[in-house]
Design an enzyme around this catalytic site. Structure first.
Site, PDB file in Angstrom:
ATOM      1  N   LYS A 272       6.202  55.850  -1.235  1.00 37.00           N
ATOM      2  CA  LYS A 272       4.996  56.514  -1.713  1.00 37.00           C
ATOM      3  C   LYS A 272       5.184  56.783  -3.199  1.00 37.00           C
ATOM      4  O   LYS A 272       6.317  56.897  -3.677  1.00 37.00           O
ATOM      5  CB  LYS A 272       4.805  57.845  -0.972  1.00 37.00           C
ATOM      6  CG  LYS A 272       3.397  58.365  -0.973  1.00 37.00           C
ATOM      7  CD  LYS A 272       2.540  57.771   0.131  1.00 37.00           C
ATOM      8  CE  LYS A 272       1.125  58.281   0.095  1.00 37.00           C
ATOM      9  NZ  LYS A 272       0.306  57.770   1.179  1.00 37.00           N
TER      10      LYS A 272
ATOM     11  N   GLY B 260     -14.541  62.762   2.577  1.00 40.55           N
ATOM     12  CA  GLY B 260     -14.299  61.719   1.585  1.00 40.55           C
ATOM     13  C   GLY B 260     -14.314  60.342   2.221  1.00 40.55           C
ATOM     14  O   GLY B 260     -15.054  60.083   3.180  1.00 40.55           O
TER      15      GLY B 260
HETATM   16  P1  NAD Z   1     -10.666  61.484  -0.335  1.00 43.05           P
HETATM   17  O1  NAD Z   1     -10.126  62.049  -1.581  1.00 43.05           O
HETATM   18  O2  NAD Z   1     -11.675  60.381  -0.401  1.00 43.05           O
HETATM   19  O3  NAD Z   1     -11.346  62.643   0.573  1.00 43.05           O
HETATM   20  C1  NAD Z   1     -10.799  63.910   0.722  1.00 43.05           C
HETATM   21  C2  NAD Z   1     -11.982  64.880   0.792  1.00 43.05           C
HETATM   22  O4  NAD Z   1     -11.486  66.177   1.128  1.00 43.05           O
HETATM   23  C3  NAD Z   1     -12.738  65.016  -0.519  1.00 43.05           C
HETATM   24  O5  NAD Z   1     -14.111  64.799  -0.317  1.00 43.05           O
HETATM   25  C4  NAD Z   1     -12.434  66.451  -0.967  1.00 43.05           C
HETATM   26  O6  NAD Z   1     -13.515  67.033  -1.674  1.00 43.05           O
HETATM   27  C5  NAD Z   1     -12.225  67.119   0.375  1.00 43.05           C
HETATM   28  N1  NAD Z   1     -11.481  68.365   0.315  1.00 43.05           N
HETATM   29  C6  NAD Z   1     -10.445  68.715  -0.493  1.00 43.05           C
HETATM   30  N2  NAD Z   1     -10.035  69.962  -0.225  1.00 43.05           N
HETATM   31  C7  NAD Z   1     -10.824  70.404   0.785  1.00 43.05           C
HETATM   32  C8  NAD Z   1     -10.895  71.618   1.515  1.00 43.05           C
HETATM   33  N3  NAD Z   1     -10.067  72.654   1.270  1.00 43.05           N
HETATM   34  N4  NAD Z   1     -11.830  71.734   2.496  1.00 43.05           N
HETATM   35  C9  NAD Z   1     -12.668  70.716   2.752  1.00 43.05           C
HETATM   36  N5  NAD Z   1     -12.662  69.543   2.092  1.00 43.05           N
HETATM   37  C10 NAD Z   1     -11.748  69.398   1.129  1.00 43.05           C
HETATM   38  O7  NAD Z   1      -9.392  61.053   0.549  1.00 43.05           O
HETATM   39  P2  NAD Z   1      -9.365  60.087   1.811  1.00 43.05           P
HETATM   40  O8  NAD Z   1      -8.980  58.721   1.383  1.00 43.05           O
HETATM   41  O9  NAD Z   1     -10.610  60.294   2.623  1.00 43.05           O
HETATM   42  O10 NAD Z   1      -8.104  60.674   2.592  1.00 43.05           O
HETATM   43  C11 NAD Z   1      -8.207  61.899   3.310  1.00 43.05           C
HETATM   44  C12 NAD Z   1      -6.851  62.222   3.925  1.00 43.05           C
HETATM   45  O11 NAD Z   1      -6.440  61.156   4.789  1.00 43.05           O
HETATM   46  C13 NAD Z   1      -5.716  62.375   2.896  1.00 43.05           C
HETATM   47  O12 NAD Z   1      -4.801  63.346   3.360  1.00 43.05           O
HETATM   48  C14 NAD Z   1      -5.044  61.007   2.907  1.00 43.05           C
HETATM   49  O13 NAD Z   1      -3.690  61.076   2.505  1.00 43.05           O
HETATM   50  C15 NAD Z   1      -5.181  60.654   4.373  1.00 43.05           C
HETATM   51  N6  NAD Z   1      -5.130  59.217   4.629  1.00 43.05           N
HETATM   52  C16 NAD Z   1      -6.012  58.384   4.039  1.00 43.05           C
HETATM   53  C17 NAD Z   1      -5.945  57.017   4.292  1.00 43.05           C
HETATM   54  C18 NAD Z   1      -6.952  56.058   3.685  1.00 43.05           C
HETATM   55  O14 NAD Z   1      -7.006  54.893   4.144  1.00 43.05           O
HETATM   56  N7  NAD Z   1      -7.730  56.470   2.725  1.00 43.05           N
HETATM   57  C19 NAD Z   1      -4.968  56.506   5.146  1.00 43.05           C
HETATM   58  C20 NAD Z   1      -4.071  57.399   5.758  1.00 43.05           C
HETATM   59  C21 NAD Z   1      -4.163  58.760   5.488  1.00 43.05           C
END
Ligand code: NAD
Length: 383
Positions: A80, A182
């Protein structure tokens, strides 16, 4: 800070601190384990409060990637990267390209991809400096943004948890609280609504909440109240650490199953959930859809249906974790760790890698813990 003594240090193979004064890049690349293949894992851009926070995050996230790939039966190790910067203010082409040069210097030991704070466009910028990039939108076999696949995997995982805990084969009438709308959370809402689930949602970005209300008839709630909702499933899809001493006693859902990485503030919180009768879908088991999708990218032509079928296998894998947790009387988080280590340990000691099908009765050896590549590991008779 003492890295080797950090609670998140778990026999990591290498941690590289990357500094580029011209662009202002301050990044850390952590390679946890490469027994199964090159270390794959996204790059997170985040305004960490302290350097310690960034180090702890990258150490824990990279270990999670090793376990994620091992459980999913993928030929990848875990790594990472984190960039300490504000993704809305500091993200420049120079900074991303400098990061790409540091990735390139790893000569394929680490393959980067997108994570929180990164977009597919950003990944294309990084890719101008290195070929060790996955989740690209351009070129032969490119699969683009992995988030919809991650969301699909989480959806199938929620189905598994609902079957196991509530005895329901369908999501019709099931109520889910989604935290974070998100890239993943938004797509998850779409899948859940299409399957007949009703939704409660929160995000710190009000516009995303209003979109979900309009598109899926979701009920909005405040960000600090989402985990307290009287629902069937709480789905954390924002940042890590949401399952902690303060939130766990307030969770009323019998199931926690969501996309966020590092949901447990500390490993012991997995036991806390189990003690309260809450079924927890281990984060790196349920959110593996994106990295499974990246594996399909390596094939001559990216086939979305083939990728969807492989991501759908997350459901069966979780059912195995839940069944083994019941049989052994141990929290699901510990069972998942054990299963992942079994795969890595078996590969390291020349045993069979069971391609993700590591249920009870498997031929893998018990893994006492992870060891640095090259460490001589005593073979034991099968369990
Ligand atoms: P992203 O940044 O697109 O979305 C995250 C969302 O969470 C944002 O809209 C943000 O405004 C919101 N947020 C932040 N703090 C918050 C809070 N306290 N309460 C409510 N909402 C809040 O990220 P993503 O790609 O959707 O990923 C989300 C999670 O999933 C992360 O932890 C990421 O590591 C994990 N993840 C993502 C992927 C992927 O393919 N994108 C794969 C595995 C794990």
């Amino acid at each position: 800070m003492r890295y080797f003594e950090s609670p998140q240090f778990s026999d990591h193979e290498q941690v590289a601190f990357c500094n580029d004064p011209v662009s202002g890049l301050r990044a850390i690349i952590a390679i946890h384990d490469r027994t199964l293949g090159p270390a794959v894992g996204g790059c997170r851009i985040w305004d960490y409060v302290s350097e310690e926070d960034a180090i702890e995050d990258v150490l824990r996230l990279s270990r999670g990637m090793s376990y994620k790939s091992a459980l999913a039966g993928l030929p990848f190790g875990g790594g990472k990267a984190v960039i300490r910067a504000n993704p809305h203010r500091d993200k420049t082409e120079e900074l991303l390209r400098a990061f790409g040069r540091f990735v390139d210097a790893q000569q394929g030991r680490y393959i980067t991809a997108e994570d929180v704070g990164m977009t597919v466009e950003d990944i294309e910028t990084v890719a101008r400096e290195t070929r060790y990039v996955a989740g690209r939108s351009e070129g032969e076999g490119a699969s683009g943004d992995p988030s919809p696949m991650t969301a699909y995997g989480v959806f199938t995982g929620i189905r598994a948890a609902v079957t196991h805990r509530l005895g329901k084969g369908a999501l019709d009438g099931v109520r889910v609280a989604v935290q974070g709308l998100g890239n993943v959370g938004g797509n998850l809402c779409r899948y859940l609504r299409a399957a007949g689930a009703s939704l409660v949602v929160s995000d710190v970005r009000e516009a995303l909440v209003q979109e979900a209300v309009a598109a899926y008839g979701a009920d909005p709630t405040e960000p600090d109240a989402i985990h307290q909702q009287q629902v069937d499933v709480f789905a954390p899809c924002a940042l890590g650490g949401i399952l902690n001493d303060q939130t766990i006693p307030e969770i009323r859902a019998p199931i926690v199953a969501g996309a966020a990485n590092n949901q447990l503030a500390e490993d012991r919180h997995g036991s806390e959930l189990a003690n309260r009768g809450i079924l927890y879908a281990p984060d790196y088991a349920i959110n593996a859809g994106g990295v499974i999708n990246i594996t399909e990218e390596g094939k001559a032509h990216y086939d979305r249906d083939r990728a969807l079928a492989r991501v759908g296998e997350i459901r069966g894998r979780l059912l195995t974790i839940f069944a083994r947790s019941d049989a052994e009387g141990l929290p699901t988080s510990l069972i998942a760790d054990e299963m992942a280590r079994e795969v890595i340990f078996a590969a390291r000691s020349g045993g069979r890698i069971l391609n993700g099908s590591m249920g009870r009765g498997s031929q893998t050896e018990k893994a006492p813990g992870l060891h640095l590549p090259g460490t001589v590991v005593q073979k034991k008779s099968g369990t």
